[in-house]
Write a protein that holds these residues in place. Structure first.
Motif, short mmCIF file in Angstrom:
data_model
loop_
_atom_site.label_atom_id
_atom_site.label_comp_id
_atom_site.label_asym_id
_atom_site.label_seq_id
_atom_site.Cartn_x
_atom_site.Cartn_y
_atom_site.Cartn_z
N GLY A 47 81.41 28.60 29.60
CA GLY A 47 82.58 29.15 28.92
C GLY A 47 83.88 28.91 29.65
N GLY A 61 88.88 28.95 25.90
CA GLY A 61 89.15 30.32 25.49
C GLY A 61 89.55 31.22 26.65
N SER A 62 89.16 32.49 26.53
CA SER A 62 89.64 33.49 27.48
C SER A 62 89.09 33.27 28.89
CB SER A 62 89.28 34.89 26.99
OG SER A 62 87.89 34.98 26.81
N LEU A 63 87.85 32.80 29.02
CA LEU A 63 87.31 32.54 30.35
C LEU A 63 88.09 31.42 31.03
CD1 LEU A 63 83.41 32.73 30.06
CD2 LEU A 63 84.83 33.94 31.71
N SER A 95 91.27 32.78 32.36
CA SER A 95 91.13 33.55 33.59
C SER A 95 90.90 32.61 34.78
CB SER A 95 90.00 34.58 33.46
OG SER A 95 88.75 33.94 33.46
N THR A 106 92.68 30.26 18.93
CA THR A 106 93.06 30.36 20.34
C THR A 106 94.49 29.86 20.54
OG1 THR A 106 90.76 30.13 20.99
CG2 THR A 106 92.41 29.67 22.68
N TYR A 149 87.81 28.79 15.17
CA TYR A 149 87.68 28.49 16.60
C TYR A 149 87.20 27.07 16.85
CZ TYR A 149 88.46 33.43 17.40
OH TYR A 149 89.03 34.68 17.45
N ASP A 196 91.40 37.07 18.26
CA ASP A 196 91.50 36.96 19.71
C ASP A 196 91.23 35.52 20.12
OD1 ASP A 196 91.90 37.71 22.28
OD2 ASP A 196 90.48 39.39 22.22
N GLN A 235 85.99 33.76 22.90
CA GLN A 235 85.31 34.44 23.99
C GLN A 235 84.09 33.61 24.38
OE1 GLN A 235 86.62 37.39 25.23
NE2 GLN A 235 88.25 37.09 23.74
N GLY A 236 83.87 33.44 25.66
CA GLY A 236 82.69 32.70 26.10
C GLY A 236 82.71 31.29 25.55
#
Lengths: 343, 343
Positions: free
Chosen positions: B12, B17-19, B22, B226, B265, B332, B335-336
């Motif tokens: 991920g 995406g979000s990962l 980060s 995203t 997505y 959102d 995710q993952g």
């Protein structure tokens, strides 16, 4: 049968030697605009004369004596720009990471890239990260591309002339042998470390005499032997080097004997070889020796007309090594793969 | 525990995406100069204003309906430059090949890159090839970096204002779903193909109205959802889109239902999303529709002030989807990992 002689890609196709040359000629040269085997392309963009280069790094192990894949990916590209007499400015960084790679190792590698960029005076301004499933990669691979400002100096092995002098900036072969030794669990006293370092400072120090430089290269994959063979072939002349003058660190010689390797084919990542006009050779040596990364610079040989050689029709493109024993040996490109994944 | 929440790299982390966000924030942002999540960096080199970008391509399988990894590696980088309103000029190409990869496949991929470069009007001028042992890679990975000429247009999601309009250039999600379907052995009638194509022509056609464009992006990894979430977060505003207006090809919808995927997505490789000033939206739509790659351009939503939302303190950075059923859904980031290795 494929024109490049193999129906599958072999490890040797990535070795920097003759197989890679056949791959470039048979597969890439016709499709892309890489007409000369130079480390950097010269481009004009927005009115600016720039050098542009790329390298992917797949070194194994990723941490080795004297550096890691992060530093290597920065200095490798900095050096490719430097030996084109360009001033390295910007780097991109593309990561291909195998799922499960330790985050702490990634952080260590990224920090190492960051410090290397500061040391070399370049900025890493754009990047990309891909992750592949476990077993579909090998830890981490890093690609860097680099943009440099290219001055008026236009270097090419085709500019080499008979009478020119061959200079190296220091001991060669340390990087490749240090990586192979680490991979084989060998240790040396004094320790054998990669010579990994940025060469842009040294090249900048040479620029007052830039008009006397025909061509420069950092002899990475394929080592000094392959680089000189490329120079000889591109110029159609003969290069003669003296084994006694070629500097290798004692542990490099020792490891090569132990592992059955020829240090002439081992990669350096912090040395350069230059072919220069004979009338400026001493001036250039002075400039190089005054820089911290060139203190051990020396002349290792010269360029000759390629008159007919004994037993052959011509000596065009030959590299002759005068051995310590007083004989002569023909130097060819690296054949097959001596040292896979050293960068 | 690492600040970015995982002690090993996960699939991920490469998903877009979000990962991945980060990872960029926790690992790369402090070390490099990638301050904004833009597809291209703007640089000044030798007096020229340029855009510089890089992408590694690890798509599996390497040949998929509508294209292959070679074409993808050219258009992907061309498109990253294009959506920065830069004119793509030069590309580098770095290959990491697994030992044993069929030479004919390599040749086919290289030829495909060559044709793609001609079609997009860019020149591949420098390259590099590495080979890794069997089992240490996965066929072929390709990195391309690109240099483009950046005009005066300076796009940024921070330029988005309330009242702005969101435009897409056509159906979205085809690329990601086509690759996943191929990987799962699914076929469709009519066939489901990647939308892979160069966007520089379309962007050039939009330039007469460049001052009305706030930001553009080609929604690849992480898809339209995203990309819009990134825009909303960077601008601190709220973006509202209407599901009924978002164009997906019927086979994309069908495949998503079959595979349990959300097409919002799914990656596109030949579509762009733009946030534009409301007073020029219709003019821009006319310009886009007059180009062969923008005939199906349409408005899918708009930007609002982020006043307090029901049940939350603020709606800053929200993306709201008005569903076909008449409800509202918060969108959102991915995710993952929904779709690993689609580019």
């Amino acid at each position: 049968m494929n024109p490049h002689g193999a129906d599958r890609v072999l490890l040797g196709h990535g070795s920097g030697g003759s197989l890679m040359h056949s791959l470039i000629e048979g597969c890439f040269a016709g499709a892309f605009e890489m007409r000369e085997l130079l480390d950097s392309a010269l481009i004009e963009a927005g009115g600016a004369r720039l050098a542009f280069t790329t390298d992917s790094f797949v070194v194994s192990p990723v941490f080795f004596p004297g550096g890691d894949i992060g530093e290597l990916s920065v200095y490798g590209t900095v050096n490719d720009l430097s030996v084109a007499a360009a001033e390295p400015l910007f780097l991109s960084a593309g990561f291909i990471i195998e799922e499960g790679f330790p985050m702490d190792d990634l952080k260590r590698i990224v920090d190492s890239m960051s410090r290397a960029a500061v040391r070399a005076g370049v900025r890493i301004v754009t990047g990309d990260t891909k992750v592949v499933e476990k077993g579909k990669g090998d830890g981490i691979f890093i690609n860097t591309a680099g943009i440099g400002f290219a001055g008026a100096t236009d270097l090419s092995p085709r500019k080499i002339r008979a009478g020119d002098v061959v200079i190296v900036s220091g001991e060669v072969g340390s990087h490749g042998i240090a990586v192979i030794a680490e991979r084989n669990g060998l240790t040396f006293d004094p320790p054998l470390k990669s010579d990994l370092k940025p060469l842009n400072g040294l090249v900048k120090a040479m620029m007052p005499c830039s008009e006397g430089i025909r061509v420069m290269r950092d002899p990475t994959r394929g080592g000094l032997a392959t680089t000189l063979k490329e120079f000889a072939m591109a110029s159609g002349l003969r290069i003669r080097i003296r084994e006694s003058e070629i500097p290798h660190l004692p542990p490099v010689r020792g490891a090569c004997e132990l592992l059955g390797l020829d240090p002439l084919y081992a990669a350096s990542e912090g040395a350069l070889v230059a072919v220069v006009r004979p009338d400026v050779a001493n001036y250039l040596l002075d400039l190089m020796r005054a820089h911290e990364h060139g203190t051990r610079s020396r002349i290792i040989g010269s360029v000759e007309e390629a008159g007919p050689a004994a037993g052959t029709a011509t000596a065009k493109g030959q590299v002759v090594l005068e051995t310590m024993a007083g004989g002569e040996r023909m130097i060819d490109m690296l054949q097959g793969q001596q040292l896979p994944r050293i960068c």
